[in-house]
Design a protein around this motif. Structure first.
Motif, PDB file in Angstrom:
ATOM      1  N   UNK A  27       0.779  -1.206  -0.145  1.00 56.51           N
ATOM      2  CA  UNK A  27      -0.019  -0.146  -0.184  1.00 56.51           C
ATOM      3  C   UNK A  27       0.808   1.250   0.061  1.00 56.51           C
ATOM      4  N   UNK A  28       1.899   1.380   0.776  1.00 59.83           N
ATOM      5  CA  UNK A  28       2.673   2.412   0.840  1.00 59.83           C
ATOM      6  C   UNK A  28       3.633   2.439  -0.410  1.00 59.83           C
ATOM      7  N   UNK A  29       4.054   1.688  -1.295  1.00 57.91           N
ATOM      8  CA  UNK A  29       4.761   1.700  -2.366  1.00 57.91           C
ATOM      9  C   UNK A  29       3.636   2.029  -3.513  1.00 57.91           C
ATOM     10  N   UNK A  30       2.488   1.382  -3.730  1.00 63.42           N
ATOM     11  CA  UNK A  30       1.510   1.817  -4.544  1.00 63.42           C
ATOM     12  C   UNK A  30       1.112   3.149  -4.630  1.00 63.42           C
ATOM     13  N   UNK A  34       1.643   6.333  -7.309  1.00 59.75           N
ATOM     14  CA  UNK A  34       0.723   7.045  -7.822  1.00 59.75           C
ATOM     15  C   UNK A  34       0.584   8.642  -7.575  1.00 59.75           C
ATOM     16  N   UNK A  35       0.996   9.003  -6.274  1.00 60.14           N
ATOM     17  CA  UNK A  35       1.101  10.581  -6.066  1.00 60.14           C
ATOM     18  C   UNK A  35       2.242  10.876  -7.001  1.00 60.14           C
ATOM     19  N   UNK A  36       3.244  10.326  -6.940  1.00 61.61           N
ATOM     20  CA  UNK A  36       4.654  11.016  -7.602  1.00 61.61           C
ATOM     21  C   UNK A  36       4.232  11.137  -9.125  1.00 61.61           C
ATOM     22  N   UNK A  37       3.550  10.094  -9.884  1.00 61.55           N
ATOM     23  CA  UNK A  37       3.064  10.273 -11.148  1.00 61.55           C
ATOM     24  C   UNK A  37       1.932  11.365 -11.207  1.00 61.55           C
ATOM     25  N   UNK A  38       1.176  11.713 -10.167  1.00 62.87           N
ATOM     26  CA  UNK A  38       0.205  12.664 -10.324  1.00 62.87           C
ATOM     27  C   UNK A  38       0.844  13.986 -10.212  1.00 62.87           C
ATOM     28  N   UNK A  39       2.012  14.015  -9.325  1.00 60.81           N
ATOM     29  CA  UNK A  39       2.566  15.527  -9.135  1.00 60.81           C
ATOM     30  C   UNK A  39       3.440  15.677 -10.691  1.00 60.81           C
ATOM     31  N   UNK A  40       3.933  14.725 -11.106  1.00 52.52           N
ATOM     32  CA  UNK A  40       4.509  15.026 -12.466  1.00 52.52           C
ATOM     33  C   UNK A  40       3.742  15.314 -13.575  1.00 52.52           C
ATOM     34  N   UNK A  41       2.582  14.732 -13.577  1.00 54.30           N
ATOM     35  CA  UNK A  41       1.364  15.010 -14.626  1.00 54.30           C
ATOM     36  C   UNK A  41       0.801  16.497 -14.361  1.00 54.30           C
TER      37      UNK A  41
END
Length: 397
Positions: A27-30, A34-41
């Motif tokens: 849960x921590x990794x996933x 997701x949050x890191x991808x959302x930040x970049x996008x």
């Protein structure tokens, strides 16, 4: 009989166990991926959608190359850049406006008159540039007709300038500084609240499952307490570092942020103040967790801590627009408000070195005092299984 573990070794083992346990959770990794991808996008999308000179209004001019040059020059000067092109005749001008290829077409008429052809209405900024250009061309023609050199007149007129001596000049970086301030406040609020609660829930979990009794057969209570705080705190620092590095890196790469030095300074300051803010609340959350035997009872002892963190958050947001306000400056000296107000003041560029160093010293002193109190509560409460230990009992002699 084996020799007892040293304090450093014991704390290190507990911290390592807590860190590895947390970061290996799916849960921590996933969730963090997701949050890191959302930040970049999100940052890339913001950069694309805010995007600049590609949306210049298009202006077509029938003949009159001098008018075209004047419109382009004035547009750049007043901050309304226009894309100007030559159009062969009035009929073509109407067709291009009708098809959407041009926003406006200018058709010179008799004398100095010009007809502007648009689909519906003429944008106010574009109209101002066009009218100024037409008037300037008319003045040049009138001077030429009267035997006056327009270039000489322009040179004389250009010498009449107004120099502005502002006592409090605007900060060109203010907009970006405000954005950095808001992001720093939100991240610190979320990280301190979330990982402080992780500490409390971890303490309760070990107590309710009686694992703590086994651990305390080889470890002292304070070794277990500080190991858990350091391990979970390291996870929080790692997560915050990843968010900040990816966010700042992407923003700088896409020119969403242009104040590189300030952005990196705010990132470093946010990480440092997270360490102090987390330490302040982690010892209290650990104490609050040790007082209950069920996870559903944690809110009864940690409620005051949540309210204090919320008060910090609202105080910080209230001072975003005016970080130099007297009440905000005063409150930023008081732990734990320093942990969220000082990063905001650093981002806004209003914190002096004396304020930064002074608030850090006060924060460290407060953490030291609270550590002693929390350790006493933890030692007295961690092995008391069953009912909730009251604050009076935990703090009593």
């Amino acid at each position: 009989m084996s020799a007892p573990l040293s304090n450093a070794r014991a704390v290190g083992l507990v911290a390592s166990r807590e860190f590895v346990t947390q970061v290996q959770k799916k849960s921590f990794l996933i969730s963090n991926a997701i949050i890191l991808v959302a930040i970049v996008v999100g940052i890339v999308a913001t950069s694309v959608l805010s995007g600049g000179d590609d949306d210049r209004p298009t202006v077509g001019v029938v003949g009159a190359p001098a008018l075209q040059t004047t419109i382009e020059s004035l547009g750049e000067t007043v901050g309304t850049p226009l894309e100007v092109s030559d159009v062969p005749d009035a009929a073509t001008a109407r067709e291009q406006v009708s098809s959407g290829d041009l926003d406006v077409a200018l058709v010179p008429g008799d004398g100095a008159s010009v007809t502007a052809i648009t689909e519906s209405e003429l944008d106010t900024d574009v109209r101002a540039v066009v009218e100024a250009a037409v008037v300037q061309q008319a003045q040049v023609a009138a001077l030429t007709d009267r035997g006056v050199d327009p270039a000489a007149v322009a040179a004389d007129v250009s010498a009449a300038t107004v120099t502005v001596d502002a006592l409090d000049p605007p900060d060109p970086e203010q907009g970006q500084r405000i954005i950095l301030s808001i992001i720093a406040v939100i991240l610190l609020y979320m990280q301190i609240l979330m990982f402080g609660m992780y500490v409390a829930m971890g303490v309760v979990e070990e107590k309710s499952s009686r694992v703590v009794e086994l651990l305390l057969s080889t470890l002292r209570p304070l070794q277990l307490l500080w190991g858990k705080i350091l391990g979970i705190g390291a996870v929080g620092l790692l997560q915050l570092t990843a968010y900040g590095a990816v966010g700042v890196g992407t923003a700088l790469a896409t020119d969403t942020l242009t104040i590189t030095g300030t952005a990196l300074g705010v990132l470093a300051g946010t990480l440092g103040w997270f360490v102090l803010g987390f330490a302040f609340f982690a010892v209290l959350y650990a104490a609050a967790g040790s007082m209950v035997s069920r996870q559903e009872d944690v809110n009864s002892t940690s409620g005051p801590l949540v309210m204090l963190i919320l008060a910090m958050f609202f105080a910080a947001f209230s001072s975003v627009d005016d970080p130099e306000a007297g009440w905000s400056t005063t409150l930023s000296w008081i732990p734990p408000f320093s942990a969220i107000l000082m990063p905001l003041r650093i981002a806004a560029g209003v914190a002096t070195p004396v304020q930064i160093v002074g608030t850090i010293v006060l924060m460290v002193a407060a953490i030291a005092v609270l550590s002693v109190i929390a350790a006493r509560i933890y030692q007295r409460s961690i092995l008391r299984i069953g009912r909730t230990v009251t604050w009076k009992e935990a703090l009593g002699r």
